[in-house]
Design an enzyme around this catalytic site. Structure first.
Site, PDB file in Angstrom:
ATOM      1  N   ASP A  75      13.304 -16.129  -8.443  1.00 33.89           N
ATOM      2  CA  ASP A  75      13.750 -15.909  -9.691  1.00 33.89           C
ATOM      3  C   ASP A  75      12.404 -15.207 -10.301  1.00 33.89           C
ATOM      4  OD1 ASP A  75      15.477 -16.668 -12.438  1.00 33.89           O
ATOM      5  OD2 ASP A  75      13.469 -16.552 -13.000  1.00 33.89           O
ATOM      6  N   ASN A  83      12.987  -6.717 -19.826  1.00 32.30           N
ATOM      7  CA  ASN A  83      14.083  -6.181 -20.358  1.00 32.30           C
ATOM      8  C   ASN A  83      13.801  -5.696 -21.856  1.00 32.30           C
ATOM      9  OD1 ASN A  83      16.061  -5.924 -18.195  1.00 32.30           O
ATOM     10  ND2 ASN A  83      16.834  -7.869 -18.606  1.00 32.30           N
ATOM     11  N   ASP A  92      16.684  -2.788 -14.484  1.00 31.79           N
ATOM     12  CA  ASP A  92      17.628  -2.621 -13.323  1.00 31.79           C
ATOM     13  C   ASP A  92      16.710  -1.968 -12.037  1.00 31.79           C
ATOM     14  OD1 ASP A  92      19.792  -3.481 -14.733  1.00 31.79           O
ATOM     15  OD2 ASP A  92      20.541  -1.433 -15.058  1.00 31.79           O
ATOM     16  N   GLU A 118      18.843 -12.726 -12.700  1.00 34.18           N
ATOM     17  CA  GLU A 118      17.639 -12.461 -11.938  1.00 34.18           C
ATOM     18  C   GLU A 118      17.168 -13.125 -10.905  1.00 34.18           C
ATOM     19  OE1 GLU A 118      16.136 -14.464 -15.273  1.00 34.18           O
ATOM     20  OE2 GLU A 118      17.664 -13.315 -14.951  1.00 34.18           O
TER      21      GLU A 118
END
Length: 200
Positions: A75, A83, A92, A118
C-alpha cells in the site's frame, strides 16, 4: 461453362478471404477483451479477479505438493496526500511507476495484482519466508529510491508491506490475504515504509 467455372472459383476465393479476415478480426477482438478483463486498465497489473483465480490455483498446488508460497500486500503511504497535493493525474503516474518498479524487483515466477485503490498484492510461488521478505525488501527499497517526475519536481513515495506465508494457520488464499492485510496495517501503525511478517 469454363468462364462460369472460373468466375465461381474467383468468387469462392473472395468469400474465403473475407471470411478469414472476419475470423481474424473476431479472434483479435476476443483476445483484447480477455486481456482487458485480466489486467488493470491503468497500471497493467493483473485485475483482482484474475489474480485471485491464479492465486487460488497456486495455493492449491502448493498445499498438494507441500511447497512454499508467500503473499505480500503493498500500500502506498499517504497516497491520498499525493492526489490532493499533485492531482489525480500525478497519482496515476505514481501508481504506474510503482507497478513497473515492482515488476522489476519480482522474480519471473511471481505476479502482481491490483486489488483496489493503491493496494496491490504480490503472489510468490516457491517462496519461503526468507525469500518473500528479501523480495519485499527489494520492492520497498527500490520504490523508496525511485522518483516520479511532476510539475512541481521529482516526487518520492514509500510503501508499507505485509507478508504472509502459506502454513498450517494460513492455508487458503483468503486466509493468506487477510493475514498479509493485517500485517500491512501493522506496518502502517509502526511508522510506514517498512515490512511486517504475519505471525500466528
Amino acid at each position: 461453362c469454363v468462364l462460369l467455372y472460373a468466375l465461381s472459383i474467383l468468387l469462392a476465393g473472395g468469400v474465403a478471404q473475407v471470411t478469414l479476415a472476419l475470423r481474424r478480426r473476431a479472434f483479435a477482438a476476443g483476445l483484447a477483451l480477455l486481456d482487458a478483463t485480466r489486467h488493470d486498465s491503468l497500471t497493467g497489473a493483473l485485475s483482482r479477479g484474475y489474480v485471485t483465480e491464479l492465486a487460488q490455483h497456486d495455493v492449491a498446488l502448493a498445499r498438494r505438493h507441500a511447497r512454499p508460497l508467500a503473499v505480500a500486500m503493498l500500500d502506498i503511504d499517504h497516497f491520498k496526500e499525493v492526489n490532493d497535493t499533485y492531482g489525480h493525474a500525478t497519482g496515476d503516474r505514481v501508481l504506474c511507476a510503482m507497478v513497473a518498479t515492482c515488476r522489476h524487483a519480482l522474480r519471473a515466477s511471481d505476479y502482481l495484482g491490483r486489488i483496489g485503490g493503491e493496494e496491490f498484492v504480490c503472489v510468490m510461488p516457491e517462496a519461503a519466508a526468507v525469500d518473500a521478505l528479501a523480495c519485499a525488501e527489494r520492492i520497498r527499497r527500490d520504490i523508496a529510491t525511485a522518483r516520479t517526475p511532476t510539475d512541481a519536481g521529482a516526487l518520492r513515495i514509500t510503501v508499507s508491506i505485509g507478508v504472509a506465508v502459506l502454513d498450517g494457520t494460513y492455508d487458503t488464499w483468503e486466509a493468506l490475504l487477510r493475514a498479509a492485510d493485517s500485517a500491512l496495517y501493522q506496518a502502517k501503525d509502526a511508522g510506514r515504509d517498512r515490512i511486517v511478517l504475519a505471525t500466528a
